[in-house]
Design a protein around this motif. Sequence first.
Motif, PDB file in Angstrom:
ATOM      1  N   ASP A 123       0.854  -1.175   0.000  1.00 37.13           N
ATOM      2  CA  ASP A 123       0.000   0.000   0.000  1.00 37.13           C
ATOM      3  C   ASP A 123       0.899   1.237   0.000  1.00 37.13           C
ATOM      4  OD1 ASP A 123       1.025  -0.036   2.553  1.00 37.13           O
ATOM      5  OD2 ASP A 123      -0.906  -0.034   3.581  1.00 37.13           O
ATOM      6  N   PRO A 124       0.337   2.434  -0.249  1.00 45.50           N
ATOM      7  CA  PRO A 124       1.161   3.645  -0.366  1.00 45.50           C
ATOM      8  C   PRO A 124       2.138   3.891   0.784  1.00 45.50           C
ATOM      9  CG  PRO A 124      -0.991   4.095  -1.235  1.00 45.50           C
ATOM     10  CD  PRO A 124      -1.062   2.708  -0.656  1.00 45.50           C
ATOM     11  N   ALA A 128      -1.714   4.906 -14.444  1.00 46.09           N
ATOM     12  CA  ALA A 128      -2.708   4.560 -13.420  1.00 46.09           C
ATOM     13  C   ALA A 128      -4.100   4.430 -14.020  1.00 46.09           C
ATOM     14  CB  ALA A 128      -2.716   5.619 -12.314  1.00 46.09           C
ATOM     15  N   ASP A 131      -0.603  -1.613 -11.628  1.00 51.99           N
ATOM     16  CA  ASP A 131      -0.214  -1.609 -10.223  1.00 51.99           C
ATOM     17  C   ASP A 131       0.635  -0.380  -9.897  1.00 51.99           C
ATOM     18  OD1 ASP A 131       2.913  -2.573 -10.104  1.00 51.99           O
ATOM     19  OD2 ASP A 131       1.848  -3.431 -11.819  1.00 51.99           O
ATOM     20  N   TYR A 132       0.806  -0.111  -8.594  1.00 51.17           N
ATOM     21  CA  TYR A 132       1.537   1.069  -8.136  1.00 51.17           C
ATOM     22  C   TYR A 132       2.951   1.134  -8.725  1.00 51.17           C
ATOM     23  CZ  TYR A 132      -1.948   1.933  -4.439  1.00 51.17           C
ATOM     24  OH  TYR A 132      -3.092   2.230  -3.745  1.00 51.17           O
ATOM     25  N   CYS A 170       3.172   2.268 -12.306  1.00 51.23           N
ATOM     26  CA  CYS A 170       2.943   3.721 -12.397  1.00 51.23           C
ATOM     27  C   CYS A 170       4.179   4.498 -11.955  1.00 51.23           C
ATOM     28  CB  CYS A 170       1.754   4.111 -11.531  1.00 51.23           C
ATOM     29  SG  CYS A 170       0.196   3.296 -11.950  1.00 51.23           S
ATOM     30  N   LEU A 183       2.106   9.058  -5.593  1.00 52.97           N
ATOM     31  CA  LEU A 183       1.169   8.087  -5.029  1.00 52.97           C
ATOM     32  C   LEU A 183      -0.221   8.691  -4.826  1.00 52.97           C
ATOM     33  CD1 LEU A 183       3.549   6.326  -2.503  1.00 52.97           C
ATOM     34  CD2 LEU A 183       2.416   5.241  -4.444  1.00 52.97           C
ATOM     35  N   ILE A 192      -1.808   8.758  -8.247  1.00 58.44           N
ATOM     36  CA  ILE A 192      -2.115   7.408  -8.720  1.00 58.44           C
ATOM     37  C   ILE A 192      -3.421   6.916  -8.101  1.00 58.44           C
ATOM     38  CG2 ILE A 192      -1.371   4.983  -8.624  1.00 58.44           C
ATOM     39  CD1 ILE A 192       1.545   6.091  -8.767  1.00 58.44           C
ATOM     40  N   VAL A 193      -3.533   7.094  -6.791  1.00 58.03           N
ATOM     41  CA  VAL A 193      -4.750   6.672  -6.090  1.00 58.03           C
ATOM     42  C   VAL A 193      -5.964   7.434  -6.621  1.00 58.03           C
ATOM     43  CG1 VAL A 193      -5.934   6.658  -3.867  1.00 58.03           C
ATOM     44  CG2 VAL A 193      -3.543   5.941  -4.009  1.00 58.03           C
TER      45      VAL A 193
END
Length: 360
Positions: free
Chosen positions: A110-111, A187, A192-193, A196, A330, A333-334
Amino acid sequence: MELPKGLAGVVVDQTKVSSTKNAVLTYAGYPIKELKDAPFEEVVFLLWHTRLPSADELSEFRKRLVSEMVLPEKTVQLITRITYEPQHPMSILRTTVSLLGTTNDVKRDDPPRILAKLLTAIAAIIRIRDGQPIKHAQKGWGVVENFIYLFSGQRPTPERVAMFNTVMVLHADHEFNASTFTARVVASTQADYYSCLTAAVCALKGPLHGGANERVFKMLETIRDTGQDPVQYVKDQMASGHKIMGFGHRIYKNGDPRAVILREVARKIAHETDNDSYFVLQEQIKDYMFKATHLHPNVDYYTALIYHCFDLDKQTFTMMFAACRTAGWLAHIVEQQAEGCLIRPSSEYVGETNRHYPSR
């Protein structure tokens, strides 16, 4: 529809993360000049949640970030193998970000964990390049204090922590810049993170975006080491058609507000580290550039000297930029993934038409 080159001034989407409207930088509505001394962790929380944390939330968030500032052993082994000359550190970072996504010791990051791991990885790259052992984060310290310790090997003074904290806050986000927009495009595909972030690092690697700080300090070194007059050096460079890095900004025509804050940080730390001569050069160049071109320094101009005063190799300066900007990447991206819209613009074809493949 006719659009300006580079989409300058074109609004392509909405965001609650940050704004440069009217040439005023704000994070979730808070002016950057009011946040410059806020703890980095608090600013990260703000970017991710668009609100300030309570005291308890901030304490827990800080503990969480610091607890995650550790890399899986497999990751360390692979980073050590790819960190060697003559590769540029940004090339190493590009591969490292991708590695972080393939050497996980949990099912999904997670971030908070990603930011902590990336800060630790960047510090590890610096230590490995310097032939020094990798350090480990200390519980009870903040993120910025730990980050400086991880890349320098020495616990910084509170004054140094405060200065570097300001640098990290000012670099944390900047609306839809090239690397952030790149991250959002990827994104939008629901990648996925790490995919990105890898794309964002690739965009940041270019000298017209993140690489400017390295070139700023290279200019200062050249002037000081050769004993040239700084004004004459700049005149000669411009006469030869070369761009003077660290000046001008597409948005801030009357001066980058971040540079105004960083100038004082640069002046102070340059004096404390016996680097006054570099600051004097910067002031001479700044004054001439405004007189000759009406251009103001941007965020890269004084950051270059600050990073040097922290004993960082100029080739690692852009990695430092990435360390700070990951927080903003981040957040975007979210936000983009929650929007659920694929970014797929159109283009205007200007090549030849009415051509036909010859029959055989």
